[in-house]
Design an enzyme around this catalytic site. Structure first.
Site, PDB file in Angstrom:
ATOM      1  N   SER A  35       0.866  -1.180   0.199  1.00 34.48           N
ATOM      2  CA  SER A  35      -0.074   0.015  -0.007  1.00 34.48           C
ATOM      3  C   SER A  35       0.694   1.214   0.281  1.00 34.48           C
ATOM      4  O   SER A  35       0.263   2.645  -0.490  1.00 34.48           O
ATOM      5  CB  SER A  35      -1.033  -0.037   1.253  1.00 34.48           C
ATOM      6  OG  SER A  35      -0.162  -0.139   2.467  1.00 34.48           O
ATOM      7  N   ASP A 320      -2.890   7.833   8.140  1.00 33.95           N
ATOM      8  CA  ASP A 320      -3.765   7.222   8.893  1.00 33.95           C
ATOM      9  C   ASP A 320      -2.952   6.166   9.865  1.00 33.95           C
ATOM     10  O   ASP A 320      -1.739   6.523  10.293  1.00 33.95           O
ATOM     11  CB  ASP A 320      -4.487   6.117   7.718  1.00 33.95           C
ATOM     12  CG  ASP A 320      -3.726   5.181   7.180  1.00 33.95           C
ATOM     13  OD1 ASP A 320      -2.677   4.903   7.320  1.00 33.95           O
ATOM     14  OD2 ASP A 320      -4.157   4.740   5.860  1.00 33.95           O
ATOM     15  N   HIS A 323       0.117   4.525   7.407  1.00 34.19           N
ATOM     16  CA  HIS A 323       0.797   5.016   6.118  1.00 34.19           C
ATOM     17  C   HIS A 323       1.072   6.370   6.425  1.00 34.19           C
ATOM     18  O   HIS A 323       0.316   7.339   7.283  1.00 34.19           O
ATOM     19  CB  HIS A 323      -0.296   5.007   4.994  1.00 34.19           C
ATOM     20  CG  HIS A 323      -0.899   3.694   4.623  1.00 34.19           C
ATOM     21  ND1 HIS A 323      -1.841   3.518   5.028  1.00 34.19           N
ATOM     22  CD2 HIS A 323      -0.162   2.722   3.875  1.00 34.19           C
ATOM     23  CE1 HIS A 323      -2.051   1.901   4.710  1.00 34.19           C
ATOM     24  NE2 HIS A 323      -1.094   1.697   3.941  1.00 34.19           N
TER      25      HIS A 323
END
Length: 1201
Positions: A35, A320, A323
């Protein structure tokens, strides 16, 4: 008309593609990972791991949620921008196009992906699947551009990989306990999986690789939130650091193997920790909480449209709960792009036209690559770095940075055999010993410290600056190297890693020192009168005092290195200075009687080299006594090099006196330079120039230093030292720990074989060393009572051989035969009589401590007959049918072998319960050690007074790592451990706790387990819904981990682990195939299981300094016999000797079966098990072999510890 238009459009597209390839030094970026790099692939998947909704993308152009797990752009966006390229589009978005453009780059990254395919399975595109997708892209590029242009395009493109964070997060969240893999073991497992993945990427065309290491994932808000103190997860951060180190080692190894592979590794963990530890200094206000989310620290729930988010995203490190923000990503990318070591490295530069930089971490003349797992597995990942200090023997270019120095080698003809024929500053025609040492350790060849830091100063590669003849500015002194250069590196390590981690890193690193040769040359060049009378000029009165002064200075310098963190030292002793071309030439010119008598060698330097090496060896022993955590390996360069000089042909040389490069007689009047003459064949010269060896000589010497033994390498070699397997003795006595296989010369073997005492020979061969039999026994003298007959003959022969007089050695052995045989017989009879009256206790200590008082004087003889006198008093065996010697005879099971035709070749032709035609591996292991085979545990339990001191065998046919394997048909591995627990308790009761513990610590613990699990797995025909071979192997290793740890807890300290063989090639599994081929699934699982076991054992040894092990790769060893049977003495490698049906593999060996007439030419006895011959060969390899089949030491070496 339409056809013409199509052709025109196609031609235009080809031209456009060609222009795109040529327009930039980096035409495209191909991205792989998780991600942190996903730009929208997961938008196209039915997964919960998505980010294509607000508030994600709130700061992206247009405020659009694109699928990036960020408030705006991520690192791959900024990487592309910096290179002037468009962001590579997500692969799954391109696949919907009828004519996808792959030339400008593709992004395969998928949120949730890990190194392991099991990480977030079915929720993302696994890394292996990403590689599959790229394989199709590569094929498409070949079709559109042509193979050559496609290959060139990919070679210029960047390949960015960021993978591993999700694996580590899952591991940390599982709360690993004592029965789970340690962070090191987990990291090793990840790197083992990563290895074929990155190699596949290279195979598909990647030549410029940017590897973004995992960050300090333990400090992400999600893991902080789990802690009451909101602290970082130490487990996760530890695993991250170790994984990054392993990736560094992997990449260094790949680059060393592939000259066209260039890479930059970004230490995201260290870089991001700077922001977390000092947020204000880097422009942040919040480094713990997430900007977007819900719950405490915004870290309970991911960023969703219902979440709250911070007003100023630029002052948050995290967007978040996992990340980074766009700001953080931008800063990190800038550091990776234009930063330097230690955050981004290594030394090898990429294409000069590329803007992406690759820089170095350096130490004193060395690359500081923090590695934890070597692909070559030389030491199981135990050597993180190499630091070299010394003189021109080790210089790789430092003196290039001294413009006024004459002691340089950065000009032709130096380097004539170096890659590119480049003079690098090495005083050699090619590589020097530092290069070969680094390669042996699995590290890249190091750059010069001063080439990186670009500093100048006063140099002198001498121990004592008072004895130098070179003026200031000619070189960097040894003190300078320590106090200025290495101290700077030490300080930087502490700053980057923190004091504890920096010291731990240095403690596991190897320090190589080559110093003293120049001092001796200078001293030898002084006129005799001055040497004795000019005290003020030399500060030394005699050569002996001169050496003592050097040793005192060296002691201070090495102590300083110890204080700075050195714990493992490889010291290169002085070469035979007297015989280097320069000194020979001076002797010739002097025309002295001494020169004539010594064949041209300079006698003045003769004794000083030997005295210096003796003094160094002595001070190193003293240091190891003073500092118990200090280990060393001393290489006697003088003796090793003299072997080449005295016996050139035997060592592959034609010329030992003249230099290859130079001027004048023997090329020894002037140093190697641009106008020098150079010999056409450098491989047959010992010396390159006036004093330095050729590349060939350096390679040979390094090989001896790495794998050799006494007297050339002492007390241990470099191969063994990093494993922590040895504690040097404070005295100079040889013990059973100090095995010297080199002394088994032809003369000695002939002398010994004449005695006809095979076990006697085996024991004494382990004890004798270098003709010093009188020093084998503590307190024993050189008289007959303190030595054995074999030692008398062998020691005398050894001394003759050492004197290069092999003929005399054989003659001496022959003349001594009658007297030696008589003495040996007398001692044997006396020892046997005494031993019959008094049982020999088994406890730790040197030889005489093992003996009853009446037999102490017969130590060497008695050792050949008494278990207790062996360095291994007993063998405790665990496992399956490969090691069962009769336990299953006592069980109500079908898995038995106590009937014909089993045992047909066993003494007496008796079926004993061994799954073999004769003996099995544990029999041969015991025989080689001079021990009786350990009896089956279930046979001992029927005795009212069982003897457990001499070893016990718990192995049971059918047993597996899993208790479910052949349940109720065998003794499971866990049950075997339960039985041993009771044996251990019994030993503690009979011997006393301390003596029982010492006894077990010296005993061997042999384990062979896992084959039955793998056979059951392969026979289940695993499909897409079943565990892959890697997953199955991982499960086995997870189960094995607490089992081996329990064995350690019960007293095991010397562990022999016999890995599973190529079980897919046993007749039973071959028979299932129409083509009678090996089962690829079974063999794959076996290889992966063995690799996992290797990682487990390496981790255990790293955690327990007193644990020593030898792992035998049965799979690789047995495959040699199967693939090339004739080369190993076999005629049949597929069919079983005994059985029924096709290949004798349908039904097991029973009294009704047919069996082959000649069992010695069959690899397999029955449908699963090897013949006696095979078992014997495999055991011999495990006992005396070397890596990669047996490592980190062989069984002989393990036994001697």
């Amino acid at each position: 008309m339409a056809a013409t238009a199509v052709v025109f459009v196609f031609a235009f597209l080809l031209a456009a593609a060609a222009m795109a390839v040529a327009a930039s030094p980096v035409p495209a970026i191909y991205v792989f990972g998780d991600s942190l790099a996903d730009v929208g692939n997961n938008n196209h998947l039915p997964t919960l791991l998505r980010a294509d909704f607000p508030h994600n993308g709130i700061d992206y152009p247009g405020g659009k949620a694109t699928g990036r797990f960020s408030n705006g752009k991520n690192s791959v966006d900024f990487l592309a921008e910096t290179l002037g390229l468009a962001t590579s589009p997500p692969y799954l978005a391109l696949t919907s196009s009828s004519n996808p453009n792959y030339v400008n780059g593709v992004n395969f990254a998928s949120g949730g992906a890990g190194v392991s395919n099991a990480t977030n399975k079915d929720q993302c595109i696994s890394f292996d699947q990403q590689l599959d997708y790229f394989s199709s892209v590569s094929a498409s590029l070949e079709q559109s551009l042509g193979p050559a242009q496609a290959s060139a395009h990919l070679a210029k493109s960047l390949f960015a990989v960021t993978i591993g964070s999700n694996d580590i997060i899952h591991y940390a969240k599982s709360n690993p306990g004592s029965g789970d893999p340690s962070p090191q073991q987990f990291a090793d497992t990840l790197v083992q999986t990563l290895t074929p993945q990155l190699r596949r990427l290279y195979g598909l065309g990647a030549r410029k690789l940017v590897f973004l290491g995992t960050g300090p994932v333990g400090c992400c808000p999600s893991l902080r939130e789990l802690s009451a103190a909101k602290a970082c997860s130490a487990v996760a951060n530890d695993a991250s650091v170790r994984y990054n180190a392993g990736a560094a080692s992997l990449l260094a190894g790949m680059a060393a193997s592939h000259a066209d592979l260039h890479y930059a590794l970004f230490d995201s963990s260290a870089a991001l920790l700077q922001y977390i530890d000092q947020p204000a200094a880097h422009g942040f206000a919040e480094a713990k909480a997430a900007c977007c989310g819900l719950g405490d620290m915004n870290a309970k729930i991911a960023c969703t449209p219902l979440s709250v988010y911070c007003a100023n995203r630029t002052d948050h490190v995290f967007w978040d709960f996992y990340h980074p923000t766009e700001t953080t990503a931008k800063k990190l990318t800038a550091t990776a792009f234009d930063g330097s070591a230690p955050l981004i490295f290594p030394p090898a530069e990429m294409d000069p036209s590329s803007k992406t930089k690759s820089t170095t971490i350096t130490a004193c003349g060395l690359l500081l690559l923090c590695v934890s797992f070597s692909a070559k597995l030389v030491h199981g990942g135990l050597v993180p770095a190499l630091y070299v200090l010394g003189d021109s023997q080790a210089d790789v270019g430092n003196n290039n940075n001294l413009p006024l120095s004459l002691a340089r080698a950065d000009f032709p003809c130096n380097g004539i055999d170096y890659p590119g024929q480049q003079p690098t500053g090495r005083f050699s025609n090619g590589y020097n010993f530092v290069d070969f040492l680094a390669t042996s350790l699995g590290l890249a060849s190091p750059p010069a410290y001063h080439s990186v830091y670009n500093t100048t100063g006063s140099y002198s590669p001498y121990i004592s600056t008072a004895s130098t003849l070179l003026p200031e500015g000619q070189c960097f002194s040894f003190d300078h190297q320590i106090e200025r250069d290495f101290f700077r590196v030490h300080s930087e390590l502490v700053r980057q890693l923190g004091q504890p981690q920096a010291m731990a890193h240095l403690a596991r690193s190897i320090f190589a020192v080559a110093i003293g040769g120049n001092d001796i040359i200078d001293r030898a060049l002084l006129p005799a009168a001055d040497a004795e009378l000019n005290v003020e000029a030399t500060a030394i009165v005699s050569p002996r005092q001169f050496i003592d002064s050097l040793a005192q200075t060296l002691r201070r310098q090495l102590q300083r290195l110890y204080n700075l963190g050195m714990r493992m030292l490889f010291f290169v002793g002085a070469a035979p200075i007297r015989c280097v071309p320069l000194m020979r030439e001076l002797s010739r010119l002097a025309v002295t009687a001494t020169a004539t008598a010594t064949g041209g060698c300079h006698q003045g330097a003769n004794d000083m080299s030997a005295q210096y090496n003796t003094a160094v060896a002595s001070l190193l022993r003293d240091m190891s006594t003073e500092h118990r955590d200090f280990q060393y390996s001393f290489f006697d360069t003088s003796t090793a090099l003299m072997e080449y000089i005295n016996e050139p042909e035997a060592n592959g040389y034609d010329e030992v006196r003249a230099a290859c490069c130079g001027l004048g007689d023997n090329n020894a009047m002037y140093r190697c330079g641009r106008v020098s003459t150079v010999c056409p064949d450098r491989t047959n010269h010992v010396f390159w120039d006036l004093v330095h060896p050729t590349k060939t000589t350096s390679r040979k010497l390094t090989s001896v230093a790495f794998d050799g033994s006494r007297p050339l390498v002492s007390p241990i070699n470099l191969h063994v030292m990093p494993t922590g397997r040895f504690t040097p003795r404070s005295d100079n006595k040889l013990t059973t720990k100090e095995v010297a296989p080199w002394v088994a010369t032809q003369a000695q073997r002939k002398a010994v074989s004449a005695l006809r005492f095979s076990r006697f020979e085996t024991t004494c061969a382990r004890l004798i060393g270098g003709g010093r039999g009188h020093m084998l026994v503590d307190g024993a003298g050189a008289g007959a009572g303190g030595t054995c007959a074999w030692a008398i003959v062998a020691a005398a022969a050894s001394r003759s051989v050492m004197a290069r007089n092999r003929a005399a050695a054989v003659a001496m052995a022959s003349k001594s035969f009658t007297a030696a045989l008589f003495l040996a017989t007398t001692l044997l009879l006396a020892a046997a009589a005494t031993m019959a009256q008094a049982p020999v206790p088994a406890r730790a200590g040197t030889i005489h401590k093992h003996m009853p008082p009446a037999t102490a004087n017969y130590s060497c003889t008695a050792a050949a007959m008494a278990v207790a006198a062996s360095p291994v008093p007993a063998i405790y065996v665990f496992g399956d049918s490969l090691a069962d010697v009769g336990n299953n005879n006592h069980l109500p099971t079908l898995l038995r072998a106590d009937f014909p035709h089993n045992g047909i070749d066993y003494p007496g032709g008796k079926a004993t319960g061994r799954f073999s035609n004769g003996k099995n591996s544990v029999d041969f292991l015991a025989e080689t050690l001079g021990l009786a085979t350990s009896p089956p545990y279930l046979a001992l339990t029927s005795s009212s007074n069982p003897n457990y001191v001499n070893g016990v065998n718990f192995a049971s046919g059918g047993a597996g790592v899993s208790n479910a394997t052949n349940k109720d048909q065998c003794i499971s591995f866990d049950q075997q451990l339960d039985y041993f627990s009771s044996v251990s308790a019994s030993l503690a009761q009979s011997l006393g706790p301390a003596q029982a513990s010492a006894h077990l610590a010296k005993s061997l613990f042999a384990v062979t387990i896992g084959s039955n699990d793998i056979i059951h797995y392969a026979k289940s025909n695993p499909g897409s819904g079943d565990p892959s071979p890697q997953q199955f192997a991982d499960t086995l290793v997870q189960t094995l981990t607490p089992q081996l740890r329990r064995l350690y807890g019960l007293g095991a300290r010397k562990l022999v682990f016999l890995g599973t063989g190529p079980v897919g090639c046993c007749p039973s599994l071959r028979e299932l195939s129409a083509a009678k081929a090996c089962s690829a699934v079974a063999n794959d699982a076996s290889v992966r299981y063995n690799a996992g076991a290797a990682s487990l054992l390496a981790g255990m040894a790293a955690s327990h300094a007193d644990l020593h092990y030898a792992l035998f790769d049965s799979s690789a060893a047995l495959l040699q016999y199967i693939d090339q049977p004739a080369a190993h003495g076999f005629a049949e490698a597929k069919a079983a000797c005994c059985g029924l049906g096709d290949m004798n593999a349908k039904i097991a060996c029973t009294p009704l079966s047919v069996y082959c007439a000649n069992r010695t030419d069959h690899v397999f006895w029955d449908f699963y098990h090897p013949t006696e011959t095979t078992a014997k060969k495999l055991t011999a390899t495990a006992f005396d072999g070397s890596a990669p089949l047996i490592f980190p030491v062989n069984i002989r070496q393990l036994s001697a510890i």
